[in-house]
Design a protein around this motif. Structure first.
Motif, short mmCIF file in Angstrom:
data_model
loop_
_atom_site.label_atom_id
_atom_site.label_comp_id
_atom_site.label_asym_id
_atom_site.label_seq_id
_atom_site.Cartn_x
_atom_site.Cartn_y
_atom_site.Cartn_z
N ASP A 230 0.84 -1.21 0.00
CA ASP A 230 0.00 0.00 0.00
C ASP A 230 0.87 1.25 0.00
O ASP A 230 0.62 2.21 -0.74
N ASN A 231 1.90 1.25 0.83
CA ASN A 231 2.80 2.41 0.89
C ASN A 231 3.53 2.61 -0.42
O ASN A 231 3.70 3.75 -0.88
N LYS A 232 3.97 1.52 -1.02
CA LYS A 232 4.69 1.60 -2.29
C LYS A 232 3.78 2.14 -3.39
O LYS A 232 4.18 3.00 -4.19
N ALA A 233 2.52 1.65 -3.42
CA ALA A 233 1.57 2.12 -4.43
C ALA A 233 1.28 3.61 -4.24
O ALA A 233 1.19 4.37 -5.21
N ALA A 238 2.07 9.15 -6.14
CA ALA A 238 2.49 10.53 -5.91
C ALA A 238 3.57 10.94 -6.90
O ALA A 238 3.57 12.07 -7.41
N GLN A 239 4.50 10.03 -7.18
CA GLN A 239 5.56 10.32 -8.16
C GLN A 239 4.96 10.58 -9.54
O GLN A 239 5.33 11.54 -10.22
N GLN A 240 4.02 9.72 -9.99
CA GLN A 240 3.43 9.86 -11.30
C GLN A 240 2.60 11.13 -11.40
O GLN A 240 2.63 11.83 -12.43
N THR A 241 1.87 11.45 -10.34
CA THR A 241 1.06 12.67 -10.33
C THR A 241 1.95 13.90 -10.45
O THR A 241 1.64 14.83 -11.21
N ALA A 242 3.05 13.91 -9.71
CA ALA A 242 3.99 15.04 -9.79
C ALA A 242 4.57 15.16 -11.19
O ALA A 242 4.72 16.26 -11.72
N GLU A 245 1.82 16.54 -13.56
CA GLU A 245 1.60 17.97 -13.32
C GLU A 245 2.75 18.79 -13.88
O GLU A 245 2.54 19.86 -14.46
N GLY A 246 3.96 18.30 -13.69
CA GLY A 246 5.12 19.02 -14.22
C GLY A 246 5.11 19.07 -15.73
O GLY A 246 5.43 20.09 -16.35
N ARG A 247 4.72 17.95 -16.36
CA ARG A 247 4.66 17.91 -17.83
C ARG A 247 3.59 18.88 -18.35
O ARG A 247 3.82 19.61 -19.32
#
Length: 334
Positions: A230-233, A238-242, A245-247
């Motif tokens: 769960d923590n890894k997911a 969060a990494q993918q969302t960031a 958003e940056g893209r």
């Protein structure tokens, strides 16, 4: 295929392999692979992993593994599965407890035993200045002065950034290489690789084998594994969302800069075309006045053409005024 061995990045798995009384030879071997030759451990005793504050109101600390060697030196070993705000600060806070507990009542000369904080990290820090630093697996930190000289050598923080460890089995050279390879790939092993046939690693594989667990241990492990997944997911989301958003922000900025550049180039081209046309018309009439008039007319026409184009694309009146020199009244008539 169902895993044969536990995942050592779970709390249960890490403590099962390294944190039980029967695990002492394993933990000693692992720590000695990390420490310098002169600091090798011969004996270890486990200490209470829960450290209380001086008063009931003080915040306590709970370690994954806390132990002491034959010389009284203290070792905190922490597994950190995901990046956490102020993780460095947390390890520094944790290190204060082994220091403080050494205080003696009455006369005491403040001579302290060494304290080591070792973190096995399933992530990397992202604030290093150089590429070599970003790719290093082992990061050793001591208190140093402005000249880089060690000021105090009895407090050491060692972080093992596991994602940076990419050595293949055939290229393993040091004892630490083998331990990092063991930790990183344990859950994927179906059989014990030949490089792990010595006594200590054989014992480690025996402790990690799920088939040897009772039902209570299996239940505890499955619960710990669920928390890990769960923590890894959550971290990966969060990494993918960031990233997304940056893209999106980059695309938006690129479009804005492209429009701005297009407006400037359009104005310059429009003025140039207007001048060229005005000169041609003036020459055709064959008189100096015609040339001058043509130039003036060409410029005006070019400016009006650009202003009309800008207005039709919705560019603000203030920008058109600045770009063409026309008045607001003249722009409104276009």
């Amino acid at each position: 295929m169902k895993a044969k061995y536990i995942n050592p990045f779970t709390d249960f798995g890490f403590k099962k392999i390294f944190g039980e009384e029967a695990s002492k030879p394993i933990l000693i071997d692992f720590l000695n692979a990390i420490l310098p030759q002169q600091n090798k451990i011969k004996e270890l005793s486990f200490k209470n992993t829960e450290q209380l504050g001086q008063t009931d109101a003080d915040r306590k600390a709970i370690y994954d593994i806390y132990c002491e060697n034959e010389s009284g030196e203290k070792f905190i070993v922490e597994l950190q599965k995901a990046k956490q705000n102020y993780f460095r600060e947390r390890t520094i806070y944790y290190s204060t407890f082994p220091i403080r507990e050494q205080a003696e009542k009455g006369g005491w000369n403040y001579n302290l035993k060494a304290v080591y904080c070792i973190g096995v990290l399933d992530f990397t820090f992202d604030d290093y200045d150089t590429e070599p630093e970003k790719n290093e697996v082992v990061h050793t930190i001591k208190l140093k002065n402005q000249n880089g000289k060690t000021f105090y050598d009895k407090l050491t923080y060692i972080y093992l950034e596991m994602p940076n460890f990419k050595v293949e089995e055939q290229d393993l050279k040091t004892r630490l290489d083998k331990w990092l390879y063991f930790i990183k790939h344990l859950e994927d092993f179906e059989t014990i690789p030949t490089i792990f046939k010595d006594k200590v690693f054989t014992q480690a594989f025996e402790k990690a084998e799920l088939a040897k667990f009772g039902q209570a241990e299996l239940d505890s492990y499955e619960s710990s594994l669920k928390v890990f997944r769960d923590n890894k997911a959550t971290f990966e989301y969060a990494q993918q969302t960031a990233f997304d958003e940056g893209r999106a922000e980059g695309i938006e900025k690129g479009i804005a800069e492209g429009i701005e550049k297009g407006i400037v180039e359009g104005i310059e081209k429009g003025i140039a075309e207007g001048i060229e046309k005005g000169i041609a018309e003036g020459i055709e009439k064959g008189i100096v006045e015609g040339i001058e008039k043509g130039i003036e007319k060409g410029i005006e026409k070019g400016v009006l053409k650009v202003a009309r184009a800008l207005k039709s694309t919705g560019v603000a009146t203030e920008i058109i005024i600045q770009s063409t020199g026309l008045t607001e009244s003249e722009i409104n008539k276009l």
